[in-house]
Design a protein around this motif. Structure first.
Motif, PDB file in Angstrom:
ATOM      1  N   VAL A 192       7.382   6.333   3.400  1.00  0.00           N
ATOM      2  CA  VAL A 192       7.719   6.033   2.003  1.00  0.00           C
ATOM      3  C   VAL A 192       7.499   7.277   1.127  1.00  0.00           C
ATOM      4  N   SER A 219       9.885   0.543   1.696  1.00  0.00           N
ATOM      5  CA  SER A 219       8.592  -0.133   1.545  1.00  0.00           C
ATOM      6  C   SER A 219       7.870  -0.124   2.885  1.00  0.00           C
ATOM      7  N   ALA A 220       6.680  -0.698   2.929  1.00  0.00           N
ATOM      8  CA  ALA A 220       5.800  -0.523   4.089  1.00  0.00           C
ATOM      9  C   ALA A 220       6.273  -1.258   5.335  1.00  0.00           C
ATOM     10  N   GLU A 229       0.817  -1.211   0.000  1.00  0.00           N
ATOM     11  CA  GLU A 229       0.000   0.000   0.000  1.00  0.00           C
ATOM     12  C   GLU A 229       0.852   1.263   0.000  1.00  0.00           C
ATOM     13  N   SER A 230       1.914   1.278   0.787  1.00  0.00           N
ATOM     14  CA  SER A 230       2.718   2.493   0.925  1.00  0.00           C
ATOM     15  C   SER A 230       3.410   2.868  -0.377  1.00  0.00           C
ATOM     16  N   THR A 231       4.004   1.889  -1.051  1.00  0.00           N
ATOM     17  CA  THR A 231       4.671   2.210  -2.311  1.00  0.00           C
ATOM     18  C   THR A 231       3.648   2.509  -3.408  1.00  0.00           C
ATOM     19  N   ASN A 239      12.187   2.021   9.455  1.00  0.00           N
ATOM     20  CA  ASN A 239      10.729   1.960   9.399  1.00  0.00           C
ATOM     21  C   ASN A 239      10.202   2.790  10.560  1.00  0.00           C
ATOM     22  N   LYS A 275      -6.102   6.264   9.873  1.00  0.00           N
ATOM     23  CA  LYS A 275      -5.178   5.246  10.399  1.00  0.00           C
ATOM     24  C   LYS A 275      -5.682   4.605  11.696  1.00  0.00           C
ATOM     25  N   GLN A 308      -6.627   9.186   3.726  1.00  0.00           N
ATOM     26  CA  GLN A 308      -6.731   7.791   4.191  1.00  0.00           C
ATOM     27  C   GLN A 308      -8.181   7.522   4.557  1.00  0.00           C
ATOM     28  N   GLN A 362       3.693   4.219   8.021  1.00  0.00           N
ATOM     29  CA  GLN A 362       4.652   3.652   7.064  1.00  0.00           C
ATOM     30  C   GLN A 362       4.483   4.266   5.681  1.00  0.00           C
ATOM     31  N   THR A 363       3.256   4.637   5.340  1.00  0.00           N
ATOM     32  CA  THR A 363       3.021   5.285   4.051  1.00  0.00           C
ATOM     33  C   THR A 363       3.639   6.679   4.029  1.00  0.00           C
TER      34      THR A 363
END
Length: 949
Positions: A182, A744-745, A142-144, A729, A218, A214, A178-179
């Motif tokens: 990234v 990445s996530a 999802e994040s990338t 992270n 979150k 979002q 995490q998004t």
């Protein structure tokens, strides 16, 4: 013969085959072949320093014991990852089935119709749930995917925005942590400024080109974004929404609100959490942006007879066409996981998904009501599956972990609890009891799920979805099993025959390597679970990093990148951080040989570098003098060289140490593309040739299956001076002391499939790994010599040898009217997937057999190629009605009452004797790519949608 040695099972040629192979090649021994292939100055002086190889039995016992160190708590952490029920019919028939996990990317559409249909189902699911017009066949997480959305919106800015240099991108503070990390990584090099804030207070200034929201937030709050999106649209600001896929079953879709891009993950559609992956991310947008869309799109077209057929659409968007002008370096997907998620939608259908979503929402509402009764108050005003409650976080954490439950602790008095499809009444009562103990109250017993909705009335979904027949007829296990089998039969995978794709290393994916992926103590852990609960994972991942350090000769490794393209990007971002730490921020020139893979220049551009192409000589090698001249010319600003070794042309270039020395003398770093690492392991390594960082394709050299086009893992290994910059992270810290933000996530990327590479290295050991490289080179040179006199090899080393792959010349056949594509399609009639077509040289085939293929299979392939060569000889430039031009031949053609071809049915379908024993039938004739691009349909539409009137 040591029958318990894994190397015996992994490596194809038998001991009694070797003398025949040596004689064909013209050597006395494997040592002589390696001497004539590999430059002496880069040979390792000592064997790899690895632990002794385990047998399969020892390894499976070891991995079970290691798995027992993991503590599989009930997970209510959320943040984009949820426990999911993997239907057994999908687990057994797809996830554990080599017919699905050993297939290659569907570039040869005629022998990939099953996988293409499964991906079309997936795309349809995404399009209809998101309310968008077009979706791709998955991205990496999802994040990338969110970062790709930002890049797309930056690319499609209006003329005025570009003129005014609008470069600000608003990111809601509700975004997953995490998004955000990234997005921070990806935004800076391309000149995008992130502005993080409350969407209700956003001022919509002209310096903004886009916004990211979002949905739900979150920590579960569901916002109505319709007004925000409308106001953004009136200000020429485009919006991307990261949305929970299951919530869209019950919530108004972002597309109906007017969103321009919708992204997310399909993990909770029947995919295990696996400590972070792999999971199929989704990406959906408007059709007007299709030319800027990242990744692969499956589209509907027709074949030669006008019958419906599927293929990858809009392939001209690929990086090997656009190179440094590409807006994305993504050249892979999460196909195996997308197939599973699509099958989950097929199996449950719209009513089943509705039932699951209702149950999840009801669990959240029920828990919230019970907690309110004991004075633990829920604060979200509208939610789908996640509640936020007020309580002493430290007290709750201690009691929860004692009862083997994990929640997410926002701060000292706020706790987030995300419910999922595995949640039962027993679980709800256990959660309430945990909080009751924490606040010193009597618990409340729940006996049934609440029948109350906490979704805002205006946000409840009213539009239909998944009305196509495929989502409404396969709901019994018998029906689904037969449907999956019907698709599998249309696909050629490694369980049928060799797939000799150059640069792609389609080797055995051993059953013993794959088995642990189905074990609950490995696949059921949340990536943000406390690390002490993942002791088995931590030991395995650390050991794998150490093993990869030994193989590469480097000092540090990160497993976070979950594709080769992400590995490339991570490598360049680490180099960028290194230069910045030394006050050399101006170093932004990336030298890239003309023969490089197309992702290299695309990646360099994404990392904020300027690409300067260096020449290749007539023999396909790097033109050292041109490289030297350009390195000197740009020495004040030189950031790096991106080099593939052995070369993309399948040659160990003797000048490699000189090349790396030139770069270092002029202030640059050397990034080595690890696509061809299968020709290095145990013989040489990136550190020895002078590289500073390399990425490794674990889905090539280290036995993770290609899965029909993904999953992949692309870790980077780095020299000592770069270790401090390895990525971190935001939830669980990883990486170096001066780590770059996330690539990445998940902290360790697609951790679950790292088990495969760990098993591969652990069971082969130093001798087995080196022997695998020996046999990869042996098999390639055997094919080269068997085809000699029939096909010319385009490039070879100084002593006439190939590395682990070779390029054969097919351009002269144009005089006979035969294109390289005709050879690729004709190979299907012989039961083989074509080698790599027209890369890196147009009009050629690049062949890589790997070490796993035995002599019998190598000979079958060579016999097929030689037979095709004879067919080419019989062809005429004036005659388009020949066996090559009409290939592939389907069963329908062979059983038709009419046969209007100037050759026999036997010549068409059974040109060699071996084929009759195990015939593979392509299910469609040659597909029409141009038609499909002119009439782009990317979902399960009725036939009227793509047939011309």
């Amino acid at each position: 013969m040591k029958t318990d040695a894994f190397a015996l099972r992994h490596i194809g040629p038998r001991e009694n085959d070797l003398q025949h192979m040596f004689k064909t090649i013209g050597v006395e021994s494997i040592d002589q072949l390696i001497y004539e292939t590999l430059p002496d100055d880069i040979r390792l002086k000592a064997p790899l320093d690895l632990e002794p190889a385990m047998t399969e039995y020892e390894y499976l016992n070891h991995i079970q014991q290691l798995g027992n160190k993991n503590k599989v708590f009930k997970s209510y952490i959320g943040l984009g990852y949820h426990p999911a029920i993997v239907p057994a019919a999908i687990l057994r028939n797809v996830f554990e089935n080599p017919g699905w996990y050993t297939a290659y990317t569907p570039y040869q559409a005629e022998i990939a119709q099953g996988r293409l249909e499964a991906l079309l189902n997936y795309q349809t699911t995404i399009i209809e749930l998101t309310g968008m017009e077009i979706a791709n066949a998955s991205l990496l997480d999802e994040s990338t995917a969110a970062a790709e959305a930002m890049a797309l919106l930056f690319d499609v800015r209006t003329r005025d925005q570009k003129k005014n240099n609008a470069n600000k991108f608003f990111v809601s503070e509700e975004i997953l942590p995490q998004t955000l990390s990234v997005l921070q990584t990806r935004s800076t090099p391309i000149g995008v400024e992130l502005v993080i804030g409350n969407h209700e207070e956003f001022d919509f200034g002209t310096e903004f080109f886009g916004a990211m929201l979002q949905y739900p937030g979150k920590f579960g709050q569901v916002h109505d974004y319709a007004q925000f999106i409308s106001k953004a649209k009136s200000s020429d600001i485009k919006t991307a929404v990261a949305a929970d896929i299951l919530s869209l079953v019950k919530l108004t879709s972002p597309g109906e609100m007017g969103a321009d891009v919708v992204v997310g993950t399909t993990q909770r559609f029947g995919i295990p959490m696996g400590y972070g992956g792999p999971h199929a991310a989704y990406f959906a947008t408007k059709e007007e942006y299709k030319r800027s869309m990242p990744g692969r799109i499956i589209g509907v077209t027709v074949d030669t007879n006008g019958n419906r057929a599927l293929r990858m659409a809009l392939q001209t968007r690929e990086q090997h066409i656009k190179r440094e002008k590409a807006t994305s370096n993504i050249c892979t997907a999460q196909v195996l996981l997308a197939v599973m998620a699509g099958m989950y939608a097929v199996y449950h259908g719209p009513k089943g998904l509705g039932y699951i979503a209702d149950k999840v929402h009801a669990a959240a509402v029920t828990a919230a009501e019970a907690l309110n009764k004991i004075g633990v108050y829920q604060t979200n005003t509208s939610f789908f599956d996640t509640i936020v409650v007020k309580a002493d976080a430290q007290k709750v954490k201690a009691i929860a972990e004692k009862n083997e439950f994990n929640f997410y602790y926002i701060d000292n008095e706020s706790i987030s609890i995300s419910f999922n499809e595995t949640t039962s009444l027993t679980d709800i009562n256990a959660i309430v009891a945990i909080f009751a103990e924490a606040v010193g109250k009597e618990t409340v017993k729940v006996t049934e799920l609440a029948n109350v909705s906490m979704l805002t009335e205006t946000l409840k979904r009213t539009s239909t979805f998944l009305t196509h027949d495929v989502f409404n007829k396969h709901h019994s296990e018998t029906a689904l099993m037969r449907y999956i089998k019907s698709l599998e039969r249309k696909d050629l995978a490694l369980n049928h025959s060799m797939i000799s794709l150059g640069s792609c290393t389609m080797k055995l994916n051993a059953a013993a390597e794959m088995l642990p992926l189905s074990m609950a103590n490995w696949n059921n852990i949340h990536p943000f679970a406390p690390v002490e609960q993942a002791e088995g994972y931590q030991i395995m991942l650390k050991k794998l990093e150490e093993q990869l350090n030994v193989v590469t000769g480097f000092a540090g490794t990160t497993l976070q990148p979950n594709s080769g393209a992400q590995g490339e990007y991570a490598g360049l971002m680490v180099i960028r951080a290194y230069h910045q730490s030394r006050g050399d921020s101006h170093r932004n020139i990336a030298l890239i040989p003309a023969s490089a893979h197309g992702t290299n220049p695309a990646t360099a551009t994404m990392a904020g570098m300027q690409v300067v192409v260096t020449k290749t000589s007539e023999n396909g090698n790097i033109d050292v003098e041109d490289l030297r001249a350009k390195a000197i010319q740009y020495k004040d600003n030189l950031a790096c060289l991106m080099v593939t070794y052995p070369s993309t042309h399948g040659v160990y270039e003797a000048s490699i140490i000189e090349v790396t020395k030139i770069i270092h003398e002029n202030g640059g770093q050397v990034y080595m593309d690890g696509a061809n690492m299968n020709a290095q392991v145990g013989l040489t390594n990136p550190a020895t040739i002078g590289a500073d960082v390399c990425h490794l394709n674990l889905h090539k050299t280290f036995a993770i299956p290609h899965g029909g086009g993904g999953p992949g893992v692309g870790p980077i290994c780095v020299a000592k001076h770069l270790v401090e910059f390895l990525p971190t992270n935001p939830v669980i810290a990883t990486g170096g002391e001066n780590a770059i933000t996330a690539i990445s996530a998940a902290p360790w990327g697609s951790a679950l499939v790292c088990l495969i590479s760990y098993g591969y290295i652990t069971m082969l050991g130093a001798d087995g790994l080196t022997s695998s490289t020996h046999h990869a080179i042996l098999n390639a040179n055997y094919i080269k010599e068997r085809l000699s006199g029939h096909f010319d090899t385009l490039y070879s080393g100084e002593m006439g040898r190939a590395a682990h792959e070779m390029i054969i010349e097919c351009r002269p056949f144009k005089e006979k009217g035969i294109e390289v594509t005709d050879i690729a399609k004709r190979l299907m009639d012989y039961g083989f997937h074509a080698p790599t077509v027209s890369f890196p040289v147009a009009g050629t085939l690049m062949i890589e057999p790997t070490e796993s293929e035995n002599l019998e299979e190598l000979d079958r392939f060579c016999d097929a190629m030689i037979s095709i060569r004879k067919e080419i000889e019989r062809a005429s430039a004036d005659d388009k009605n020949n066996v090559l031009k009409n290939s592939p031949h389907t069963l329908a053609m062979l059983t038709s009452d009419t046969w209007d071809f100037p050759y026999t049915r036997e010549d068409a379908a059974f040109p060699l004797e071996y084929i009759a024993d195990n015939k593979f039938w392509p299910t469609v004739r040659r597909v029409d790519d141009a038609y499909g691009d002119r009439n782009l349909v990317c979902s399960c539409a009725p036939i009227e949608a793509y047939m011309e009137s």
